[in-house]
Design a protein around this motif. Structure first.
Motif, PDB file in Angstrom:
ATOM      1  N   TYR A  18       0.817  -1.218   0.000  1.00  0.00           N
ATOM      2  CA  TYR A  18       0.000   0.000   0.000  1.00  0.00           C
ATOM      3  C   TYR A  18       0.855   1.276   0.000  1.00  0.00           C
ATOM      4  CZ  TYR A  18      -2.726   3.814   2.040  1.00  0.00           C
ATOM      5  OH  TYR A  18      -3.268   5.039   2.308  1.00  0.00           O
ATOM      6  N   PRO A  19       1.794   1.452   0.944  1.00  0.00           N
ATOM      7  CA  PRO A  19       2.481   2.757   1.005  1.00  0.00           C
ATOM      8  C   PRO A  19       3.398   3.045  -0.177  1.00  0.00           C
ATOM      9  CG  PRO A  19       3.382   1.225   2.637  1.00  0.00           C
ATOM     10  CD  PRO A  19       2.135   0.591   2.094  1.00  0.00           C
ATOM     11  N   LEU A  20       3.964   2.020  -0.825  1.00  0.00           N
ATOM     12  CA  LEU A  20       4.863   2.306  -1.942  1.00  0.00           C
ATOM     13  C   LEU A  20       4.138   3.016  -3.086  1.00  0.00           C
ATOM     14  CD1 LEU A  20       7.553   2.102  -3.482  1.00  0.00           C
ATOM     15  CD2 LEU A  20       6.827  -0.175  -4.250  1.00  0.00           C
ATOM     16  N   PRO A  21       3.100   2.428  -3.684  1.00  0.00           N
ATOM     17  CA  PRO A  21       2.460   3.134  -4.810  1.00  0.00           C
ATOM     18  C   PRO A  21       1.747   4.409  -4.387  1.00  0.00           C
ATOM     19  CG  PRO A  21       1.273   1.107  -4.297  1.00  0.00           C
ATOM     20  CD  PRO A  21       2.532   1.072  -3.495  1.00  0.00           C
ATOM     21  N   VAL A  22       1.255   4.467  -3.142  1.00  0.00           N
ATOM     22  CA  VAL A  22       0.626   5.704  -2.672  1.00  0.00           C
ATOM     23  C   VAL A  22       1.653   6.830  -2.619  1.00  0.00           C
ATOM     24  CG1 VAL A  22      -0.426   6.829  -0.683  1.00  0.00           C
ATOM     25  CG2 VAL A  22      -1.242   4.606  -1.403  1.00  0.00           C
ATOM     26  N   THR A  23       2.820   6.541  -2.070  1.00  0.00           N
ATOM     27  CA  THR A  23       3.868   7.558  -1.969  1.00  0.00           C
ATOM     28  C   THR A  23       4.339   7.991  -3.353  1.00  0.00           C
ATOM     29  OG1 THR A  23       4.588   6.645   0.143  1.00  0.00           O
ATOM     30  CG2 THR A  23       6.134   8.078  -1.006  1.00  0.00           C
ATOM     31  N   VAL A  24       4.527   7.031  -4.259  1.00  0.00           N
ATOM     32  CA  VAL A  24       4.966   7.360  -5.614  1.00  0.00           C
ATOM     33  C   VAL A  24       3.922   8.238  -6.308  1.00  0.00           C
ATOM     34  CG1 VAL A  24       5.483   6.414  -7.895  1.00  0.00           C
ATOM     35  CG2 VAL A  24       6.421   5.324  -5.848  1.00  0.00           C
TER      36      VAL A  24
END
Length: 398
Positions: free
Chosen positions: A137-143
């Motif tokens: 979840y946090p990887l693509p959200v941050t990107v």
């Protein structure tokens, strides 16, 4: 004689829907899918129909009224590039494609690799880790947030609204609470993104929002309201599919250690692993169109104003196109899966999702000494997206 039919709710409740998809393919190229609806089961037909101009993404008003969804949500989704036909679809897509083109994504690659390392390091330090909550979840959200230029200070408030709207997008049977949360999310995000655009008007910024704003003002073909809604769509659509790719691929590597061993022996297979995980259990199992003009599939003529459900997941396991379709082959080539759709509505974020997936699976293969499950994984429920809610793991870095 019993006639096999496609029932979205029934399929969504299956832990393994693929034997059922095989039965549907064996039953025919087209099977019933409810009143006035037909499901297309095989790869060649689905591929052809994804590019057929006789099929439309713009559903009639009656379909939206019968859905029972609040006007705020239907108005929002109808404005997005996903649910538009040419010429406006072409205009919106050209504008957004310039901001997620291969050159832009290639420039993001070092940052994505850096983020993957930071997230895995944090998981290794945590007393309990979850592959979904702490990485997928946090990887693509941050990107997505960095690509759009959303300030760091605003992300903690913006992201839950994007998640609420994304869950509505991927659910065929939302609860009343989910509907209410999504309505609030549309209102909040429209106000927030509209404010960002006003702030950046007239500035020479180099972020995606600034580029989109300048393009819209220069051409005059995209209204400010359309721009706002499509920026919101880019935000949540940019991470929902990737989250499910990462969680599905991660779960496979946990429970099929021979796959991880093969990646460790040949890191060059990481991009192929992304493609095969997408084919083997794609994040979105079906997409629907409305028929403008009669379409013939096999011996079935599908009349105008009928709905066609294109079974992407079934097509991706079609034995007519893929040798041994139920076997995972990290080196499968060619691999013409349809996880990102095809034609004019091919996923805008496909290149970005591939880079993120290769970075994660490459890190798993080269930088972790141990990667093991600490509890049972829990599948996402609902219609639309297929992935996981929780995957408890233990991570030990090299």
């Amino acid at each position: 004689m019993t006639v096999l039919r496609y029932d979205e709710a029934e399929v969504a409740g299956l832990a393994d829907p693929y034997p059922h998809y095989a039965e549907l393919r064996a039953a025919g190229r087209v099977v019933p899918a409810g009143p006035g609806a037909w499901a297309v089961t095989r790869h060649a037909d689905v591929t052809a129909l994804l590019t057929d101009p006789r099929l439309s993404h713009e559903f009639p008003d009656l379909v939206y009224r019968l859905s029972g969804e609040p006007d705020e949500l239907t108005d929002f989704f109808r404005a997005t590039v996903l649910n538009r036909d040419p010429p406006q679809h072409s205009t919106l897509r050209r504008a957004m494609a310039r901001t997620v083109n291969p050159r832009t994504v290639a420039a993001l690659r070092p940052r994505i690799v850096e983020l993957v390392g930071e997230l895995f390091a944090a998981m290794a330090d945590a007393p309990a880790a979850d592959l979904v909550a702490d990485l997928a979840y946090p990887l693509p959200v941050t990107v997505a947030a960095e690509l759009l230029g959303i300030p760091v200070a605003d992300r903690a408030e913006a992201q839950p609204h994007a998640v609420a709207l994304g869950r509505m997008f991927g659910s065929g049977a939302p609860t009343e609470q989910e509907r209410a949360d999504a309505v609030r999310a549309v209102g909040w995000l429209r106000g927030y993104v509209g404010g960002l655009l006003r702030e950046r008007a007239g500035r020479d910024g180099d972020d995606m929002l600034s580029h989109l704003l300048r393009d819209a003002e220069a051409t005059g073909t995209i209204s400010r309201a359309e721009l706002v809604d499509n920026v919101i769509f880019l935000f949540f659509a940019g991470f929902e599919t990737t989250t499910n790719l990462l969680s599905t691929g991660g779960a496979l590597l946990l429970h099929r250690p021979e796959l991880l061993d093969r990646l460790r022996r040949d890191l060059g297979l990481a991009p192929g692993a992304v493609e095969e995980f997408l084919r083997w259990d794609c994040p979105i199992h079906a997409t629907s169109r409305v028929v403008r003009e009669p379409v013939t599939v096999g011996d079935r003529v599908i009349r105008a104003r009928r709905v066609v459900v294109l079974l992407l997941a079934s097509a991706n396991r079609d034995e007519r196109r893929f040798p041994e379709p139920d076997r995972i082959d990290l080196a499968r080539s060619p691999n013409p899966h349809l996880a990102f759709s095809s034609g004019p509505h091919h996923c805008l974020g496909a290149t970005l999702a591939r880079v993120e997936g290769a970075a994660v699976f490459g890190h798993l293969a080269t930088r972790l000494r141990r990667f093991e499950a600490t509890g049972p994984a829990h599948r996402r429920t609902g219609l639309g997206f297929r992935g996981y809610d929780r995957i408890p793991v233990r991570v030990v870095c090299n």
